[in-house]
Write a protein that holds these residues in place. Structure first.
Motif, PDB file in Angstrom:
ATOM      1  N   ALA A  93       0.819  -1.212   0.000  1.00  0.00           N
ATOM      2  CA  ALA A  93       0.000   0.000   0.000  1.00  0.00           C
ATOM      3  C   ALA A  93       0.853   1.263   0.000  1.00  0.00           C
ATOM      4  O   ALA A  93       0.527   2.245  -0.670  1.00  0.00           O
ATOM      5  N   ALA A  94       1.951   1.237   0.730  1.00  0.00           N
ATOM      6  CA  ALA A  94       2.788   2.434   0.835  1.00  0.00           C
ATOM      7  C   ALA A  94       3.435   2.801  -0.496  1.00  0.00           C
ATOM      8  O   ALA A  94       3.783   3.968  -0.720  1.00  0.00           O
ATOM      9  N   SER A  95       3.587   1.823  -1.392  1.00  0.00           N
ATOM     10  CA  SER A  95       4.200   2.090  -2.689  1.00  0.00           C
ATOM     11  C   SER A  95       3.162   2.169  -3.797  1.00  0.00           C
ATOM     12  O   SER A  95       3.489   2.084  -4.988  1.00  0.00           O
ATOM     13  N   GLY A  96       1.901   2.332  -3.411  1.00  0.00           N
ATOM     14  CA  GLY A  96       0.836   2.436  -4.399  1.00  0.00           C
ATOM     15  C   GLY A  96       0.603   1.151  -5.167  1.00  0.00           C
ATOM     16  O   GLY A  96       0.101   1.180  -6.291  1.00  0.00           O
ATOM     17  N   GLY A  97       0.977   0.031  -4.553  1.00  0.00           N
ATOM     18  CA  GLY A  97       0.787  -1.259  -5.194  1.00  0.00           C
ATOM     19  C   GLY A  97       1.903  -1.661  -6.126  1.00  0.00           C
ATOM     20  O   GLY A  97       1.861  -2.749  -6.705  1.00  0.00           O
ATOM     21  N   VAL A  98       2.918  -0.813  -6.280  1.00  0.00           N
ATOM     22  CA  VAL A  98       4.049  -1.119  -7.161  1.00  0.00           C
ATOM     23  C   VAL A  98       5.070  -1.946  -6.387  1.00  0.00           C
ATOM     24  O   VAL A  98       5.611  -1.500  -5.376  1.00  0.00           O
ATOM     25  N   HIS A  99       5.338  -3.152  -6.853  1.00  0.00           N
ATOM     26  CA  HIS A  99       6.265  -4.060  -6.176  1.00  0.00           C
ATOM     27  C   HIS A  99       7.669  -3.886  -6.740  1.00  0.00           C
ATOM     28  O   HIS A  99       7.918  -4.165  -7.897  1.00  0.00           O
ATOM     29  N   ARG A 100       8.585  -3.435  -5.893  1.00  0.00           N
ATOM     30  CA  ARG A 100       9.990  -3.344  -6.309  1.00  0.00           C
ATOM     31  C   ARG A 100      10.893  -4.210  -5.444  1.00  0.00           C
ATOM     32  O   ARG A 100      12.035  -4.473  -5.793  1.00  0.00           O
ATOM     33  N   ARG A 101      10.403  -4.662  -4.302  1.00  0.00           N
ATOM     34  CA  ARG A 101      11.131  -5.622  -3.464  1.00  0.00           C
ATOM     35  C   ARG A 101      10.148  -6.257  -2.508  1.00  0.00           C
ATOM     36  O   ARG A 101       9.116  -5.662  -2.173  1.00  0.00           O
ATOM     37  N   CYS A 102      10.449  -7.471  -2.084  1.00  0.00           N
ATOM     38  CA  CYS A 102       9.545  -8.157  -1.177  1.00  0.00           C
ATOM     39  C   CYS A 102       9.645  -7.534   0.216  1.00  0.00           C
ATOM     40  O   CYS A 102      10.744  -7.390   0.760  1.00  0.00           O
ATOM     41  N   VAL A 103       8.500  -7.176   0.774  1.00  0.00           N
ATOM     42  CA  VAL A 103       8.475  -6.557   2.096  1.00  0.00           C
ATOM     43  C   VAL A 103       7.670  -7.392   3.095  1.00  0.00           C
ATOM     44  O   VAL A 103       7.512  -6.988   4.240  1.00  0.00           O
ATOM     45  N   ALA A 104       7.173  -8.549   2.659  1.00  0.00           N
ATOM     46  CA  ALA A 104       6.415  -9.410   3.566  1.00  0.00           C
ATOM     47  C   ALA A 104       7.341  -9.950   4.650  1.00  0.00           C
ATOM     48  O   ALA A 104       8.517 -10.242   4.401  1.00  0.00           O
ATOM     49  N   HIS A 105       6.792 -10.090   5.879  1.00  0.00           N
ATOM     50  CA  HIS A 105       7.600 -10.578   6.997  1.00  0.00           C
ATOM     51  C   HIS A 105       7.674 -12.095   7.050  1.00  0.00           C
ATOM     52  O   HIS A 105       8.464 -12.653   7.807  1.00  0.00           O
ATOM     53  N   GLY A 106       6.869 -12.761   6.235  1.00  0.00           N
ATOM     54  CA  GLY A 106       6.890 -14.217   6.223  1.00  0.00           C
ATOM     55  C   GLY A 106       5.799 -14.740   5.327  1.00  0.00           C
ATOM     56  O   GLY A 106       5.065 -13.973   4.693  1.00  0.00           O
ATOM     57  N   PRO A 107       5.674 -16.062   5.239  1.00  0.00           N
ATOM     58  CA  PRO A 107       4.627 -16.655   4.400  1.00  0.00           C
ATOM     59  C   PRO A 107       3.242 -16.210   4.832  1.00  0.00           C
ATOM     60  O   PRO A 107       2.991 -15.934   6.006  1.00  0.00           O
ATOM     61  N   ARG A 108       2.332 -16.142   3.862  1.00  0.00           N
ATOM     62  CA  ARG A 108       0.959 -15.772   4.168  1.00  0.00           C
ATOM     63  C   ARG A 108       0.280 -16.863   4.982  1.00  0.00           C
ATOM     64  O   ARG A 108       0.537 -18.046   4.812  1.00  0.00           O
ATOM     65  N   VAL A 109      -0.637 -16.412   5.823  1.00  0.00           N
ATOM     66  CA  VAL A 109      -1.442 -17.362   6.598  1.00  0.00           C
ATOM     67  C   VAL A 109      -2.923 -17.179   6.286  1.00  0.00           C
ATOM     68  O   VAL A 109      -3.776 -17.781   6.924  1.00  0.00           O
TER      69      VAL A 109
END
Length: 317
Positions: free
Chosen positions: A120-136
């Motif tokens: 959300a902070a990047s307007g939905g543009v993915h330039r690097r993975c920012v997830a803290h871990g696998p989705r649950v």
């Protein structure tokens, strides 16, 4: 997406021209769908080429039961028949899986656990993975797979209607999804694989898909596939300026009375209504349309559905 007027040669050679119309079965065909189908059919006939129909049924949550067959029945009633067997994307999973694996093996694609809220902070543009871990999230039990878009990756192409186009894919789109987190194939991967597999030389579709074209060209390059020619037709808008497919004005076509809708689509393509005045059957109309069609007259601007219906030329019998 930026662009400027550029004259494209619609009179190039007819060798191996293959066009297509590829509706998603999320509802019945409406006037906007017919415009795209009729326009792509006319350009294929103009070049003495083939016109194919493909059902893009890869999004079960959005699909309407029976819609695909009703779409095919409507196209038949309007005289727009596929020149080859109708392809259904739901039967082509193995092709998509093989292409995705090639990209993963070449490190051109990667597994990503980022959610929409993560980006959300990047307007939905993915330039690097920012997830803290696998989705649950039980609704999205898998990770997504994205194309690795290099910094500065920019795509330019000549659109047959809208002229020269340019998009900085890295900045404006980012690493885009090839397989969704819910396990369904993303539109961008499926359409690129299918167009190459079917030998599509010319993609003629609505201008709402213009923004997807640079992504598809990047993906073609990553997979070593040819890039077709592109032409994006004007959209039909309702009285409030909304795209017809998202409007309550998007009534299904009436297959029992095809001539008025074909005349309206002809007018929206910028063609002279007088060319179709004397026709009384679908066969006569399509023949007259092929004889009189002028690709150079296709407008860049969207058309108003209300304005077309108020034009007496579109309703002449």
């Amino acid at each position: 997406m930026s662009g400027h007027k550029h004259s494209i040669d619609f009179e190039r050679g007819a060798a191996a021209y293959r066009g297509r119309f590829a509706p998603s079965p999320t509802g019945d065909l409406h006037a906007g769908s017919l415009l795209a189908a009729f326009g792509s059919w006319l350009l294929a006939r103009r070049h003495g080429g083939q016109w194919l129909v493909r059902i893009e049924d890869l999004d079960p949550p959005r699909e309407v039961p029976g819609a695909a067959q009703r779409q095919l029945d409507a196209l038949s009633a309007f005289g727009l028949l596929s020149d080859g067997p109708v392809v259904r994307q739901s039967q082509r999973h193995a092709l998509y899986a093989a292409s995705l694996q090639r990209l993963l093996d070449a490190d051109q694609a990667f597994v990503c656990h980022c959610s929409r809220s993560d980006l959300a902070a990047s307007g939905g543009v993915h330039r690097r993975c920012v997830a803290h871990g696998p989705r649950v999230d039980h609704a999205a039990p898998q990770a997504a797979v994205r194309l690795r878009v290099a910094d500065g990756a920019t795509v330019e192409f000549d659109d047959g209607v809208l002229g020269r186009q340019r998009q900085d894919v890295a900045r404006e789109v980012g690493d885009f999804v090839l397989r969704r987190a819910d396990g369904h194939w993303a539109y961008q991967l499926a359409v690129v694989v299918d167009d190459a597999d079917q030998g599509i030389s010319d993609i003629v579709r609505g201008a709402d898909l213009l923004d997807s074209t640079p992504r598809q060209i990047l993906l073609q390059r990553a997979l070593g596939l040819p890039t077709p020619a592109y032409a994006h037709l004007p959209l039909l808008l309702d009285a409030h300026g909304r795209k017809l497919s998202k409007s309550e004005a998007a009534h299904p076509l009436d297959p029992a009375d095809p001539l008025p809708a074909l005349r309206a689509a002809w007018a929206a393509l910028g063609q002279a209504p007088q060319a179709l005045v004397a026709v009384e059957t679908v066969t006569q109309l399509l023949s007259a349309a092929c004889d009189s069609f002028s690709p150079a007259q296709i407008p860049q601007a969207a058309s108003s559905l209300a304005a077309m219906h108020n034009d007496p030329g579109t309703n002449a019998v």
